[in-house]
Design an enzyme around this catalytic site. Structure first.
Site, PDB file in Angstrom:
ATOM      1  N   ARG A 169       0.832  -1.215   0.000  1.00 45.53           N
ATOM      2  CA  ARG A 169       0.000   0.000   0.000  1.00 45.53           C
ATOM      3  C   ARG A 169       0.861   1.258   0.000  1.00 45.53           C
ATOM      4  NH1 ARG A 169      -1.584   1.783   4.413  1.00 45.53           N
ATOM      5  NH2 ARG A 169      -2.049  -0.249   5.348  1.00 45.53           N
ATOM      6  N   TYR A 218     -16.024  19.061 -14.559  1.00 44.56           N
ATOM      7  CA  TYR A 218     -16.374  17.646 -14.469  1.00 44.56           C
ATOM      8  C   TYR A 218     -17.424  17.448 -13.373  1.00 44.56           C
ATOM      9  CZ  TYR A 218     -16.090  12.648 -13.924  1.00 44.56           C
ATOM     10  OH  TYR A 218     -16.418  11.335 -13.833  1.00 44.56           O
ATOM     11  N   ASP A 245      -6.999  20.493 -13.049  1.00 46.04           N
ATOM     12  CA  ASP A 245      -7.303  19.204 -13.670  1.00 46.04           C
ATOM     13  C   ASP A 245      -6.886  19.313 -15.134  1.00 46.04           C
ATOM     14  OD1 ASP A 245      -8.567  17.070 -14.999  1.00 46.04           O
ATOM     15  OD2 ASP A 245     -10.174  16.977 -13.505  1.00 46.04           O
ATOM     16  N   LYS A 259      -8.427   8.549 -19.108  1.00 46.68           N
ATOM     17  CA  LYS A 259      -8.782   9.172 -20.376  1.00 46.68           C
ATOM     18  C   LYS A 259      -7.591   9.121 -21.343  1.00 46.68           C
ATOM     19  CE  LYS A 259     -12.559   9.927 -18.062  1.00 46.68           C
ATOM     20  NZ  LYS A 259     -12.832  11.140 -17.322  1.00 46.68           N
TER      21      LYS A 259
HETATM   22  C1  LIG Z   1     -13.257  11.479 -15.996  1.00 44.82           C
HETATM   23  C2  LIG Z   1     -12.762  12.731 -15.351  1.00 44.82           C
HETATM   24  C3  LIG Z   1     -12.439  12.760 -13.981  1.00 44.82           C
HETATM   25  C4  LIG Z   1     -12.645  11.563 -13.065  1.00 44.82           C
HETATM   26  O1  LIG Z   1     -11.774  10.531 -13.374  1.00 44.82           O
HETATM   27  P1  LIG Z   1     -12.115   8.961 -13.110  1.00 44.82           P
HETATM   28  O2  LIG Z   1     -10.872   8.307 -13.591  1.00 44.82           O
HETATM   29  O3  LIG Z   1     -13.342   8.646 -13.900  1.00 44.82           O
HETATM   30  O4  LIG Z   1     -12.348   8.809 -11.634  1.00 44.82           O
HETATM   31  C5  LIG Z   1     -11.941  13.935 -13.468  1.00 44.82           C
HETATM   32  N1  LIG Z   1     -11.785  15.034 -14.238  1.00 44.82           N
HETATM   33  C6  LIG Z   1     -12.094  15.046 -15.542  1.00 44.82           C
HETATM   34  C7  LIG Z   1     -11.906  16.291 -16.335  1.00 44.82           C
HETATM   35  C8  LIG Z   1     -12.597  13.897 -16.132  1.00 44.82           C
HETATM   36  O5  LIG Z   1     -12.917  13.922 -17.447  1.00 44.82           O
END
Ligand SMILES: *Cc1c(COP(=O)(O)O)cnc(C)c1O
Length: 354
Positions: free
Chosen positions: A45, A96, A168, A193
């Site tokens: 962990r 998001y 982000d 993504k």
């Molecule tokens: C999909 C997404 C998230 C969340 O990510 P997960 O891997 O689905 O938990 C956060 N920020 C943006 C801009 C996203 O497109």
């Protein structure tokens, strides 16, 4: 040495074993929950050498220390743990949806005393919201309105006001935008993504060039157990080897599709900020027609998520927690790496069918 390398080279070359006779060229998939006593990581962990390979690569692309998390949302939650209890957060009005839901939940239970929502593209409005703020949350371009924030101006003003800045960077990827170089303190990624890029793994990451914040984020990951699985980090790193190629191809196709969609009779508005491979369109005949467009494509898949090699589309307001600033008839297109003419023909026939 890697500072001399371009981003395309870094994404291929970082995070590999040393060039020694007999060494594998790829990092081994290390499946071990515990380690022989006497050296790090000691326990699974706390650390794992397959995570390290991904973290070295993404850290080298963004220019900071990277920590992998179980999902993008686990990384978002870790970054929001930097807000002191009862602190003040400045956040976008549209971003998001699940990040905004988490911020709203933190505001509802008092963990965040005040949540100030602003249009991130309106720098003056962001700056006006800064006095007394502890943390500024940015996403640029935003999901799915594709608003672009002036990261360097906002970071400078936020630091003057004593706030830390989180961005982000999921939509842009480090190939398009490197927020740490613009003064941002912490980057968050949904590795799910573009970075992993093949819609086969859920994973997140944070990157920071501030030592003290890196220590706090590492402690958060270990204490909360928000750790990735070694398989997921291995798969994501394999995907990242082609990040530059995929982003270049998808971006070129997105720009071309955005141009053609701007002249399409079924489309009332196209949002494309000129970077990245997400295009958002509004359907002239309304939300119900937008749903039909999403069901009428054959090559494009009607699905949530984005950033994979395959093109996806969806009407975002079908999600109950999508912010109301997002128009009901908005369809978000995640442009993949298929042939752009095939993508266009399929989209065009779906748009004409409604
Ligand atoms: C999909 C997404 C998230 C969340 O990510 P997960 O891997 O689905 O938990 C956060 N920020 C943006 C801009 C996203 O497109």
């Amino acid at each position: 040495m890697h500072e001399d390398w371009t981003l395309a080279t870094r994404s291929v070359a970082l995070g590999r074993p040393a060039h020694e006779p007999g060494a594998p060229v790829n990092p081994p998939l290390e499946l071990s929950s515990t380690y022989v006593a006497g050296a790090d990581p000691g326990y699974g962990r706390v650390g794992n050498r397959t995570w390290d390979a991904l973290e070295q690569t993404l850290g080298g692309l963004e220019g900071g220390r990277c920590l992998a998390f179980a999902s993008g949302m686990a990384a978002v939650a870790a970054a929001l743990s930097l807000v002191p209890r009862g602190g003040v957060v400045v956040a976008p009005d549209g971003a998001y949806n699940t990040t905004l839901s988490l911020l709203e939940a933190l505001a509802a239970d008092g963990s965040v005393r005040e949540l100030r929502r602003v249009d991130p593209a309106d720098t003056d409005a962001v700056v006006a919201a800064l006095p007394g703020a502890d943390l500024v949350w940015l996403e640029s371009p935003t999901n799915p309105l594709l608003e672009v924030a002036d990261l360097s101006a906002i970071a400078a003003a936020a630091h003057d006001a004593g706030a830390i800045v989180v961005c982000d960077n999921t939509f842009a990827t480090p190939i398009v935008q490197r927020p740490l170089e613009l003064g941002v303190d912490v980057i968050v990624h949904s590795v799910t993504k573009y970075l992993a890029g093949h819609s086969d793994v859920v994973l997140g990451a944070v990157v920071t060039d501030r030592r003290e914040l890196g220590e706090r984020l590492h402690a958060h990951r270990t204490l909360h157990g928000a750790i990735p699985g070694p398989h997921e980090t291995w798969l994501a790193l394999r995907g990242m080897r082609t990040l530059a190629l995929r982003v270049e191809r998808a971006t070129a196709s997105a720009a071309e599709l955005a141009r053609r969609l701007g002249e399409h009779p079924s489309v009332s508005r196209v949002r494309y900020p000129g970077l990245g491979a997400i295009v958002s369109i509004e359907i002239a005949a309304g939300a119900e027609a937008a749903d039909r467009v999403c069901r009428a494509t054959r090559l494009w898949t009607h699905a949530t998520s984005l950033g994979g090699v395959e093109s996806l589309l969806e009407r975002r307001r079908r999600h109950a927690n999508e912010p109301v600033v997002v128009p009901e008839d908005l369809v978000r297109l995640s442009v993949g790496i298929e042939d752009v003419e095939d993508l266009w023909r399929d989209l065009d026939q779906a748009l004409r069918s409604v």
